[in-house]
Design an enzyme around this catalytic site. Structure first.
Site, short mmCIF file in Angstrom:
data_model
loop_
_atom_site.label_atom_id
_atom_site.label_comp_id
_atom_site.label_asym_id
_atom_site.label_seq_id
_atom_site.Cartn_x
_atom_site.Cartn_y
_atom_site.Cartn_z
N SER A 144 0.83 -1.20 0.00
CA SER A 144 0.00 0.00 0.00
C SER A 144 0.87 1.26 0.00
CB SER A 144 -0.96 -0.05 1.19
OG SER A 144 -1.99 0.89 1.07
N ASP A 286 -9.07 -6.49 -4.66
CA ASP A 286 -8.77 -5.19 -4.07
C ASP A 286 -9.60 -4.09 -4.75
OD1 ASP A 286 -7.67 -2.93 -2.90
OD2 ASP A 286 -5.59 -3.52 -3.25
N HIS A 319 -7.77 -5.49 -0.20
CA HIS A 319 -6.53 -4.74 0.02
C HIS A 319 -5.70 -5.34 1.16
CE1 HIS A 319 -4.12 -1.20 -0.72
NE2 HIS A 319 -4.13 -0.85 0.56
#
Length: 321
Positions: A144, A286, A319
């Site tokens: 991320s 995601d 995610h």
């Protein structure tokens, strides 16, 4: 393996804007042992609202965010590698950030904290690694926002690492300036906001809890909890508890500073500077960074002559995969 906080401090750290931070502090943790030549290190870079406890057990007894990947005998094997994980500049777990005390007036920076960039974040990490005696990195690896840092490392210090592992991420920021403006407007709905000067007003836990609960759901926490908490009502209660606990730790001004840094981040303009090998990892489910981004990113890396490999996680955890 216990994850212990260490502190790196330096003075007069110049930001990309030209502003000088009179004091810079980064909280970090290390795992394994640095080789005599200083060339067996991996920098583990964390997500947007995470911390520097990448492996082992945190002081509160919870596992580090990549404890399954970092440690003895794991893919990032600390029997061979020296892993350094820092809380990034602007974050809320011990590094210099808006809630830090501004030395001159002697109160928290708050909304007066100077604007920071991804260049500043990795520049502070480079100063820390130099202090630790790291001469060359095996890799920069993280998910991320940690992947943003990986991309920035690749273009800022192209000769300093052999590889980049960028997971559930992209080479440019998500949402742009509009997203940062919307976040500020949302934070300002808290009755204690006071123009960002809320530190002596009781904080802004109300709005931070709401934001965190929404973010956890976007990241895929419901799928993650479903196996152990099948009841939707109890699952929602668990999410609210997680969000409330996080809101006692993370600072709203810090979140906003990092969001603004993200808004201006774009490493894709400098792909031709990259010399490291690249592993780009996305997750099938995601919603934040969908795998539909992969063809464009991989194509741009190929055009730039980067040795890059793509892998897609087949996971229901979005995610959080």
């Amino acid at each position: 393996m216990q994850s212990e906080t260490r502190l790196f401090r330096t003075r007069d750290f110049r930001l990309a804007s030209g502003t000088v931070l009179p004091e810079l502090q980064l909280a970090y943790a290390t795992y394994g042992k640095l080789a005599p030549d200083g060339c067996n290190a991996v920098l583990a870079t964390h997500g947007f609202t995470s911390d520097h406890h990448a492996a082992g057990m945190r002081p509160n007894g919870t596992p580090g965010w990549w404890s399954g990947l970092i440690g003895p005998g794991t893919p990032i094997d600390t029997d061979r590698l020296y892993v350094v994980a820092s809380n990034m500049l602007g974050s809320s777990y011990g590094s210099t950030a808006p809630k830090s005390t501004n030395p001159k007036p002697g109160r928290p920076y708050g909304p007066e904290f100077p604007a920071i960039t991804l260049t500043d974040i990795v520049g502070a990490q480079k100063a820390m690694l130099d202090h630790l005696g790291v001469k060359h990195l095996v890799a920069v690896a993280g998910p991320s926002y940690g992947g943003f840092q990986g991309f920035q490392w690749a273009v800022s210090y192209p000769d300093f690492m052999d590889g980049i592992v960028a997971a559930v991420t992209a080479p440019k920021g998500l949402g742009g300036s509009d997203a940062a403006d919307k976040l500020q407007a949302r934070l300002a709905t808290d009755p204690n906001w006071n123009g960002g000067h809320y530190y002596d007003k009781g904080g802004i836990g109300q709005v931070m809890t709401a934001i965190r609960a929404e973010t956890l759901k976007l990241y895929g926490v419901e799928a993650d909890l479903a196996a152990t908490i099948p009841d939707p009502v109890k699952r929602e209660q668990a999410i609210q508890r997680m969000a409330a606990e996080w809101a006692t730790e993370f600072d709203g001004n810090g979140m906003l500073a990092l969001r603004r840094a993200m808004a201006h981040f774009d490493a894709s303009r400098d792909f031709r500077r990259i010399k490291a090998r690249f592993l780009y990892v996305l997750s099938r489910t995601d919603k934040l960074v969908p795998p539909s981004l992969a063809p464009e990113v991989m194509g741009a890396l190929k055009v730039a002559g980067v040795d890059a490999t793509y892998f897609e996680l087949d996971s229901e955890l979005g995610h959080m995969a």
